[in-house]
Design a protein around this motif. Structure first.
Motif, mmCIF file in Angstrom:
data_model
loop_
_atom_site.group_PDB
_atom_site.id
_atom_site.type_symbol
_atom_site.label_atom_id
_atom_site.label_comp_id
_atom_site.label_asym_id
_atom_site.label_seq_id
_atom_site.Cartn_x
_atom_site.Cartn_y
_atom_site.Cartn_z
ATOM 1 N N GLY A 198 0.821 -1.214 0.000
ATOM 2 C CA GLY A 198 0.000 0.000 0.000
ATOM 3 C C GLY A 198 0.853 1.260 0.000
ATOM 4 N N HIS A 199 2.070 1.136 -0.534
ATOM 5 C CA HIS A 199 3.001 2.277 -0.612
ATOM 6 C C HIS A 199 3.766 2.179 -1.920
ATOM 7 C CE1 HIS A 199 2.542 3.551 3.557
ATOM 8 N NE2 HIS A 199 2.677 2.299 3.951
ATOM 9 N N TYR A 200 4.418 3.271 -2.293
ATOM 10 C CA TYR A 200 5.342 3.216 -3.421
ATOM 11 C C TYR A 200 6.662 2.602 -2.953
ATOM 12 C CZ TYR A 200 2.285 6.040 -6.305
ATOM 13 O OH TYR A 200 1.226 6.474 -7.041
ATOM 14 N N ASP A 201 7.198 1.681 -3.766
ATOM 15 C CA ASP A 201 8.584 1.253 -3.567
ATOM 16 C C ASP A 201 9.461 2.308 -4.222
ATOM 17 O OD1 ASP A 201 7.851 -1.097 -2.319
ATOM 18 O OD2 ASP A 201 7.891 -2.288 -4.170
ATOM 19 N N PHE A 202 10.652 2.476 -3.729
ATOM 20 C CA PHE A 202 11.586 3.404 -4.391
ATOM 21 C C PHE A 202 13.011 2.944 -4.141
ATOM 22 C CE2 PHE A 202 12.721 5.818 -0.523
ATOM 23 C CZ PHE A 202 11.643 5.531 0.304
ATOM 24 N N SER A 203 13.950 3.474 -4.949
ATOM 25 C CA SER A 203 15.341 3.031 -4.845
ATOM 26 C C SER A 203 16.016 3.710 -3.666
ATOM 27 C CB SER A 203 16.099 3.359 -6.120
ATOM 28 O OG SER A 203 15.407 2.834 -7.224
ATOM 29 N N GLU A 204 17.140 3.132 -3.304
ATOM 30 C CA GLU A 204 17.921 3.647 -2.174
ATOM 31 C C GLU A 204 18.665 4.914 -2.622
ATOM 32 O OE1 GLU A 204 18.501 3.149 1.632
ATOM 33 O OE2 GLU A 204 17.478 1.539 0.547
ATOM 34 N N PRO A 205 18.544 6.013 -1.875
ATOM 35 C CA PRO A 205 19.386 7.175 -2.194
ATOM 36 C C PRO A 205 20.874 6.816 -2.064
ATOM 37 C CG PRO A 205 17.672 7.747 -0.589
ATOM 38 C CD PRO A 205 17.647 6.252 -0.737
ATOM 39 N N ASP A 206 21.718 7.608 -2.653
ATOM 40 C CA ASP A 206 23.166 7.359 -2.594
ATOM 41 C C ASP A 206 23.689 7.870 -1.243
ATOM 42 O OD1 ASP A 206 25.892 7.320 -2.797
ATOM 43 O OD2 ASP A 206 25.992 8.433 -4.688
ATOM 44 N N TRP A 207 23.759 6.946 -0.285
ATOM 45 C CA TRP A 207 24.128 7.364 1.078
ATOM 46 C C TRP A 207 25.586 7.801 1.188
ATOM 47 C CZ3 TRP A 207 20.253 9.039 3.444
ATOM 48 C CH2 TRP A 207 19.004 8.417 3.319
ATOM 49 N N SER A 208 26.420 7.404 0.216
ATOM 50 C CA SER A 208 27.810 7.896 0.277
ATOM 51 C C SER A 208 27.831 9.391 -0.059
ATOM 52 C CB SER A 208 28.727 7.089 -0.635
ATOM 53 O OG SER A 208 28.353 7.284 -1.976
ATOM 54 N N GLU A 209 26.949 9.810 -0.970
ATOM 55 C CA GLU A 209 26.841 11.247 -1.259
ATOM 56 C C GLU A 209 26.370 11.997 0.004
ATOM 57 O OE1 GLU A 209 24.632 12.478 -4.832
ATOM 58 O OE2 GLU A 209 23.760 14.130 -3.658
ATOM 59 N N PHE A 210 25.374 11.429 0.675
ATOM 60 C CA PHE A 210 24.862 12.054 1.910
ATOM 61 C C PHE A 210 25.995 12.234 2.928
ATOM 62 C CE2 PHE A 210 22.956 11.264 6.197
ATOM 63 C CZ PHE A 210 22.144 12.388 6.277
ATOM 64 N N LYS A 211 26.801 11.186 3.089
ATOM 65 C CA LYS A 211 27.901 11.274 4.067
ATOM 66 C C LYS A 211 28.898 12.353 3.669
ATOM 67 C CE LYS A 211 27.495 6.670 5.949
ATOM 68 N NZ LYS A 211 27.523 5.376 5.256
ATOM 69 N N GLN A 212 29.176 12.431 2.379
ATOM 70 C CA GLN A 212 30.085 13.476 1.891
ATOM 71 C C GLN A 212 29.524 14.852 2.240
ATOM 72 O OE1 GLN A 212 33.100 13.663 0.198
ATOM 73 N NE2 GLN A 212 33.282 11.540 0.855
ATOM 74 N N VAL A 213 28.229 15.034 1.971
ATOM 75 C CA VAL A 213 27.629 16.360 2.172
ATOM 76 C C VAL A 213 27.606 16.721 3.657
ATOM 77 C CG1 VAL A 213 25.546 17.756 1.867
ATOM 78 C CG2 VAL A 213 26.294 16.248 0.025
ATOM 79 N N ILE A 214 27.192 15.771 4.530
ATOM 80 C CA ILE A 214 27.168 16.165 5.948
ATOM 81 C C ILE A 214 28.573 16.236 6.539
ATOM 82 C CG2 ILE A 214 24.762 15.466 6.378
ATOM 83 C CD1 ILE A 214 25.730 13.213 8.050
ATOM 84 N N GLY A 215 29.528 15.619 5.847
ATOM 85 C CA GLY A 215 30.924 15.737 6.284
ATOM 86 C C GLY A 215 31.587 17.027 5.817
#
Ligand code: FAQ
Length: 311
Positions: free
Chosen positions: A254-271
């Motif tokens: 009962g929800h949309y499936d979606f792909s995994e965001p690029d968590w390495s990019e996220f780590k780079q940005v918060i770093g």
């Protein structure tokens, strides 16, 4: 005794009542709130920059007036949130020092550039849209001053979201080039918007305790899913596609499936290594330094007033 204080606190949380500034609270609760609210305040203030970039180049007087009002609202949100941290004993000057010194975080989303005017619409639609999904539950946060600040902030954010969507609808009714601009901005902001909700639950060190304390009401992944489900029909109504081939309705869940965001990019940005981190902090630092004379003048004025009262 300490034990009674802790029991009283636990019972207040248990009954889903509010903790107020003068109530006793565990040190960890206070620290978590200062961390989250300060990051939130910093995000509002740094978040003025990507949109501020277009104030002098808005395509009409009407769009300029709208954008000015929105950016001013963000300054206001930052101020209420800094005030909420002060009720916890934090010092605003100290928090600002930590922000400009790169020792406290602000939302990853504001480290991406605004390349064309459609970005202004997409920030309203997706970034304010994500902010609302995240912040509506914070109106029920166990800490009273934060919860109350969130009520007003959410009202303003929903107005911001609508202005963004309206801007995009207008562009979609325009030329092919304008439609391409909207699609391009959507493609660039989609994944960073999903990252606003924070790391996946398995990698989120703070969620469990924050939920037990009634600070957070849902996990990062729950809110991300809610945002995706809400946004897909909006994209369809607008006539843009979302840049994820894995985005499909799952009738069983009962929800949309979606792909995994690029968590390495996220780590780079918060770093600190996102596309605009250095520029954002440099601009904030310069604005703080340029404001020194205002703080000096205010302090001199306050000292004079005090001397007059005493004398
Ligand atoms: N960016 O354990 P968790 C706006 C950090 S909306 C950067 O899951 P938590 C409106 C996190 O702090 C944007 N850092 O953490 C607007 C922690 O690091 P720490 C602001 C992130 O706190 C629109 C570490 O990762 N909204 O400004 C991010 O339980 C348009 C581990 O994560 C808020 O701040 C991220 N995206 O959950 C303005 C909402 N995600 O501190 C202008 C209030 C995580 O241990 C224009 N905050 N981290 O060093 C929250 O709801 C929560 O703090 C979360 C993170 C959900 C953001």
């Amino acid at each position: 005794s300490d034990e009674q204080l802790q029991q009283h606190f636990d019972a207040t949380i248990e009954r889903d009542q509010r903790i107020e500034p003068r109530d006793w609270m565990p040190e960890g609760y206070r620290k978590t709130l200062v961390r989250q609210i300060a990051q939130h305040a910093h995000s509002e203030i740094i978040g003025m920059q990507p949109e501020g970039n277009w104030l002098t180049r808005a395509p009409s007087l009407r769009r300029k007036a709208i954008l000015l009002a929105k950016v001013q609202d963000e300054a206001g949100h930052g101020l209420y949130l800094y005030s909420a941290t002060e009720t916890l004993g934090a010092d605003r000057d100290d928090l600002t020092g930590k922000l400009v010194g790169g020792r406290q975080k602000y939302s990853s989303i504001f480290n991406y550039p605004t390349l064309n005017f459609a970005d202004i619409g997409v920030i309203g639609w997706l970034v304010d849209g994500a902010a609302i999904v995240n912040q509506v539950p914070l109106c029920r946060c166990s800490y009273g001053p934060y919860a109350r600040a969130m009520i007003r902030i959410c009202k303003e954010e929903s107005f911001h979201q609508r202005q963004g969507y309206e801007l995009l609808m207008t562009m979609m009714r325009g030329t092919d080039e304008q439609r391409e601009m909207v699609q391009d901005a959507t493609d660039r902001w989609w994944w960073p918007s999903l990252m606003m909700f924070g790391p996946p639950d398995g990698d989120s060190p703070n969620t469990q305790q924050s939920m037990a304390w009634g600070i957070k009401r849902h996990t990062n992944d729950e809110l991300r899913q809610k945002f995706v489900d809400m946004t897909v029909p909006q994209a369809e109504a607008l006539g843009v596609s979302l840049p994820d081939s894995g985005l499909v309705w799952n009738p069983e869940r009962g929800h949309y499936d979606f792909s995994e965001p690029d968590w390495s990019e996220f780590k780079q940005v918060i770093g600190g290594n996102g596309p605009c981190n250095a520029q954002r902090l440099e601009r904030r630092r310069a604005a703080h330094e340029d404001g020194q004379w205002v703080r000096d003048a205010a302090a001199a004025h306050a000292a004079k007033e005090n001397a007059r009262k005493e004398g």
